[in-house]
Design an enzyme around this catalytic site. Structure first.
Site, PDB file in Angstrom:
ATOM      1  N   GLY A  10      56.800  31.560  37.974  1.00  0.00           N
ATOM      2  CA  GLY A  10      57.613  30.625  37.185  1.00  0.00           C
ATOM      3  C   GLY A  10      57.085  29.214  37.369  1.00  0.00           C
ATOM      4  O   GLY A  10      57.846  28.241  37.295  1.00  0.00           O
ATOM      5  N   GLY A  48      44.864  19.559  37.815  1.00  0.00           N
ATOM      6  CA  GLY A  48      43.432  19.255  37.842  1.00  0.00           C
ATOM      7  C   GLY A  48      43.171  17.776  37.586  1.00  0.00           C
ATOM      8  O   GLY A  48      42.389  17.132  38.291  1.00  0.00           O
ATOM      9  N   GLY A  51      43.518  15.564  40.417  1.00  0.00           N
ATOM     10  CA  GLY A  51      42.550  15.729  41.512  1.00  0.00           C
ATOM     11  C   GLY A  51      42.713  17.023  42.294  1.00  0.00           C
ATOM     12  O   GLY A  51      41.991  17.262  43.264  1.00  0.00           O
ATOM     13  N   VAL A  61      57.205  39.012  36.254  1.00  0.00           N
ATOM     14  CA  VAL A  61      57.642  39.521  37.562  1.00  0.00           C
ATOM     15  C   VAL A  61      58.530  40.762  37.450  1.00  0.00           C
ATOM     16  O   VAL A  61      58.841  41.389  38.458  1.00  0.00           O
ATOM     17  CB  VAL A  61      58.344  38.435  38.420  1.00  0.00           C
ATOM     18  CG1 VAL A  61      57.427  37.271  38.706  1.00  0.00           C
ATOM     19  CG2 VAL A  61      59.665  37.982  37.804  1.00  0.00           C
ATOM     20  N   ASN A  87      59.592  31.918  42.658  1.00  0.00           N
ATOM     21  CA  ASN A  87      60.449  30.919  42.013  1.00  0.00           C
ATOM     22  C   ASN A  87      60.970  31.376  40.645  1.00  0.00           C
ATOM     23  O   ASN A  87      62.012  30.898  40.200  1.00  0.00           O
ATOM     24  CB  ASN A  87      59.641  29.611  41.864  1.00  0.00           C
ATOM     25  CG  ASN A  87      60.275  28.660  40.872  1.00  0.00           C
ATOM     26  OD1 ASN A  87      61.236  27.962  41.194  1.00  0.00           O
ATOM     27  ND2 ASN A  87      59.765  28.634  39.641  1.00  0.00           N
ATOM     28  N   SER A 139      69.346  29.965  45.819  1.00  0.00           N
ATOM     29  CA  SER A 139      70.223  29.020  45.130  1.00  0.00           C
ATOM     30  C   SER A 139      71.434  28.820  46.027  1.00  0.00           C
ATOM     31  O   SER A 139      71.830  29.746  46.758  1.00  0.00           O
ATOM     32  CB  SER A 139      70.682  29.593  43.792  1.00  0.00           C
ATOM     33  OG  SER A 139      71.746  28.813  43.269  1.00  0.00           O
ATOM     34  N   TYR A 152      74.155  36.610  39.216  1.00  0.00           N
ATOM     35  CA  TYR A 152      73.064  35.745  39.691  1.00  0.00           C
ATOM     36  C   TYR A 152      73.304  35.359  41.163  1.00  0.00           C
ATOM     37  O   TYR A 152      72.379  35.403  41.979  1.00  0.00           O
ATOM     38  CB  TYR A 152      73.026  34.514  38.790  1.00  0.00           C
ATOM     39  CG  TYR A 152      72.127  33.385  39.214  1.00  0.00           C
ATOM     40  CD1 TYR A 152      70.779  33.372  38.864  1.00  0.00           C
ATOM     41  CD2 TYR A 152      72.639  32.282  39.913  1.00  0.00           C
ATOM     42  CE1 TYR A 152      69.957  32.305  39.217  1.00  0.00           C
ATOM     43  CE2 TYR A 152      71.822  31.216  40.273  1.00  0.00           C
ATOM     44  CZ  TYR A 152      70.483  31.233  39.924  1.00  0.00           C
ATOM     45  OH  TYR A 152      69.677  30.177  40.278  1.00  0.00           O
TER      46      TYR A 152
HETATM   47  N1  NAD Z   1      67.747  24.321  37.886  1.00  0.00           N
HETATM   48  C1  NAD Z   1      68.688  24.501  38.774  1.00  0.00           C
HETATM   49  O1  NAD Z   1      69.698  23.782  38.805  1.00  0.00           O
HETATM   50  C2  NAD Z   1      68.552  25.587  39.820  1.00  0.00           C
HETATM   51  C3  NAD Z   1      69.492  25.643  40.855  1.00  0.00           C
HETATM   52  C4  NAD Z   1      69.380  26.614  41.830  1.00  0.00           C
HETATM   53  C5  NAD Z   1      68.340  27.529  41.786  1.00  0.00           C
HETATM   54  N2  NAD Z   1      67.440  27.480  40.784  1.00  0.00           N
HETATM   55  C6  NAD Z   1      66.349  28.459  40.792  1.00  0.00           C
HETATM   56  O2  NAD Z   1      65.106  27.793  40.728  1.00  0.00           O
HETATM   57  C7  NAD Z   1      64.146  28.608  40.046  1.00  0.00           C
HETATM   58  C8  NAD Z   1      63.543  27.836  38.888  1.00  0.00           C
HETATM   59  O3  NAD Z   1      64.562  27.411  38.009  1.00  0.00           O
HETATM   60  P1  NAD Z   1      64.340  26.356  36.829  1.00  0.00           P
HETATM   61  O4  NAD Z   1      65.624  25.632  36.643  1.00  0.00           O
HETATM   62  O5  NAD Z   1      63.098  25.597  37.063  1.00  0.00           O
HETATM   63  O6  NAD Z   1      64.162  27.384  35.594  1.00  0.00           O
HETATM   64  P2  NAD Z   1      63.378  27.226  34.217  1.00  0.00           P
HETATM   65  O7  NAD Z   1      64.007  28.209  33.286  1.00  0.00           O
HETATM   66  O8  NAD Z   1      63.321  25.795  33.783  1.00  0.00           O
HETATM   67  O9  NAD Z   1      61.918  27.739  34.575  1.00  0.00           O
HETATM   68  C9  NAD Z   1      61.734  29.071  34.976  1.00  0.00           C
HETATM   69  C10 NAD Z   1      60.292  29.485  34.774  1.00  0.00           C
HETATM   70  O10 NAD Z   1      60.197  30.869  35.120  1.00  0.00           O
HETATM   71  C11 NAD Z   1      59.464  31.557  34.126  1.00  0.00           C
HETATM   72  N3  NAD Z   1      59.877  32.960  34.063  1.00  0.00           N
HETATM   73  C12 NAD Z   1      61.054  33.464  33.602  1.00  0.00           C
HETATM   74  N4  NAD Z   1      61.040  34.794  33.661  1.00  0.00           N
HETATM   75  C13 NAD Z   1      59.843  35.164  34.177  1.00  0.00           C
HETATM   76  C14 NAD Z   1      59.227  36.400  34.457  1.00  0.00           C
HETATM   77  N5  NAD Z   1      59.848  37.557  34.197  1.00  0.00           N
HETATM   78  N6  NAD Z   1      57.988  36.421  34.988  1.00  0.00           N
HETATM   79  C15 NAD Z   1      57.332  35.248  35.228  1.00  0.00           C
HETATM   80  N7  NAD Z   1      57.854  34.037  34.958  1.00  0.00           N
HETATM   81  C16 NAD Z   1      59.095  33.996  34.434  1.00  0.00           C
HETATM   82  C17 NAD Z   1      59.771  30.806  32.823  1.00  0.00           C
HETATM   83  O11 NAD Z   1      58.775  31.032  31.845  1.00  0.00           O
HETATM   84  C18 NAD Z   1      59.811  29.361  33.325  1.00  0.00           C
HETATM   85  O12 NAD Z   1      58.529  28.754  33.297  1.00  0.00           O
HETATM   86  C19 NAD Z   1      64.908  29.870  39.619  1.00  0.00           C
HETATM   87  O13 NAD Z   1      64.727  30.878  40.572  1.00  0.00           O
HETATM   88  C20 NAD Z   1      66.355  29.404  39.599  1.00  0.00           C
HETATM   89  O14 NAD Z   1      67.240  30.472  39.783  1.00  0.00           O
HETATM   90  C21 NAD Z   1      67.511  26.524  39.791  1.00  0.00           C
END
Ligand code: NAD
Length: 252
Positions: A10, A48, A51, A61, A87, A139, A152
């Site tokens: 991710g 990139g 740097g 995943v 992530n 989380s 979740y």
């Molecule tokens: N944003 C928040 O407030 C928050 C809070 C607590 C935890 N989190 C956790 O942080 C992590 C990232 O969250 P975010 O807010 O950046 O989410 P986001 O949706 O902005 O980004 C998630 C990324 O994961 C990728 N992704 C989704 N399914 C996938 C898969 N099956 N295989 C590979 N890649 C995949 C998406 O393409 C995206 O680039 C997650 O695990 C989320 O549960 C986020």
């Protein structure tokens, strides 16, 4: 400065992009692994230009073959994976009583089993080489619960328990496993949630911000700093830990 190889699922956007960029700035060679290859390529390019060294690799995943093949590609292009950051995540907000079993399966497949698949693909090599860092993104929902996120929260609670158990199993092998729990973080996922909430997005985000003792949302870089520490050689005696990065929201 390190030149270790990090695999960030991710990694294209949001918190994952922040982690990829921070690791890149710290000298790690980064595989930005994502379902969305185009955005992953942009992120790798930015690293990139700053740097660092990064490649983009497609991964889903929820698909064991895709995970194995991505890890193989990274081994060939950058070297064996030494740091794995689980992530990739996904959620939709819904009262538990309205959820369906298909929805449970989707949440668990991405948020919980995704980390299991990546761990099975990379931890054996880490054990063999006597060095590895697994950093799982949990989380605060997995520590204290979160309304409209029952499944979740369960998946993220599972991540915390899984990390502790894997940490015990590989503790003598030079491999550490830790969990970073973000609080509300300003990412595309959070903005999407606010837009879909049926209320004014700014009000929803304002409410979240007020609930944080520091009175601001996290920036992906805040989460990335904790990940970079757990990924570092300096954190070699820290394993099985859960760290909230949430401006004081959760002090459990
Ligand atoms: N944003 C928040 O407030 C928050 C809070 C607590 C935890 N989190 C956790 O942080 C992590 C990232 O969250 P975010 O807010 O950046 O989410 P986001 O949706 O902005 O980004 C998630 C990324 O994961 C990728 N992704 C989704 N399914 C996938 C898969 N099956 N295989 C590979 N890649 C995949 C998406 O393409 C995206 O680039 C997650 O695990 C989320 O549960 C986020």
């Amino acid at each position: 400065m390190t030149a270790r190889v990090a695999f960030v699922t991710g990694g294209a956007q949001g918190i994952g992009a922040g982690i990829s960029q921070t690791l890149g700035a710290n000298g790690f060679r980064v595989a930005v692994a994502d379902l969305n290859l185009e955005v992953a390529q942009d992120t790798a390019e930015r690293i990139g230009q700053a740097g660092g060294t990064a490649i983009a690799v497609h991964v889903d995943v929820t698909d064991t073959e895709s995970v194995r093949s991505a890890v193989k590609t990274v081994a060939a292009e950058l070297g064996e994976v030494e740091i794995a950051v689980n992530n990739a995540g996904w959620d939709d907000f819904m009262p538990f009583l309205k959820t369906t079993e298909d929805f449970w399966d989707r949440i668990l497949d991405i948020n919980f089993k995704g980390a299991l698949r990546v761990s099975q693909a990379v931890v054996p090599g880490m054990v063999e080489r006597g060095f590895g860092r697994v950093v799982n993104i949990g989380s605060d929902a997995g520590r204290v619960g979160s309304s409209l996120e029952a499944v979740y929260s369960g998946a993220k609670g599972g991540i915390i328990a899984f990390s502790k158990t894997l940490a015990r199993e590989v503790a003598t092998k030079g491999v550490t496993v830790n969990t970073v729990c973000p609080g509300p973080t300003d990412t595309p996922a959070l903005r999407k949630f606010a837009d879909a909430s049926g209320q004014e997005a700014d009000k929803v985000i304002g409410g979240m911000t007020r609930s944080v003792p520091m009175k601001r949302l996290a920036d992906p870089a805040d989460i990335a700093a904790a990940v970079a520490f757990f990924a570092s050689d300096a954190a070699s005696y820290i394993t099985g830990q859960t760290l909230s990065v949430s401006g004081g929201l959760t002090m459990a």
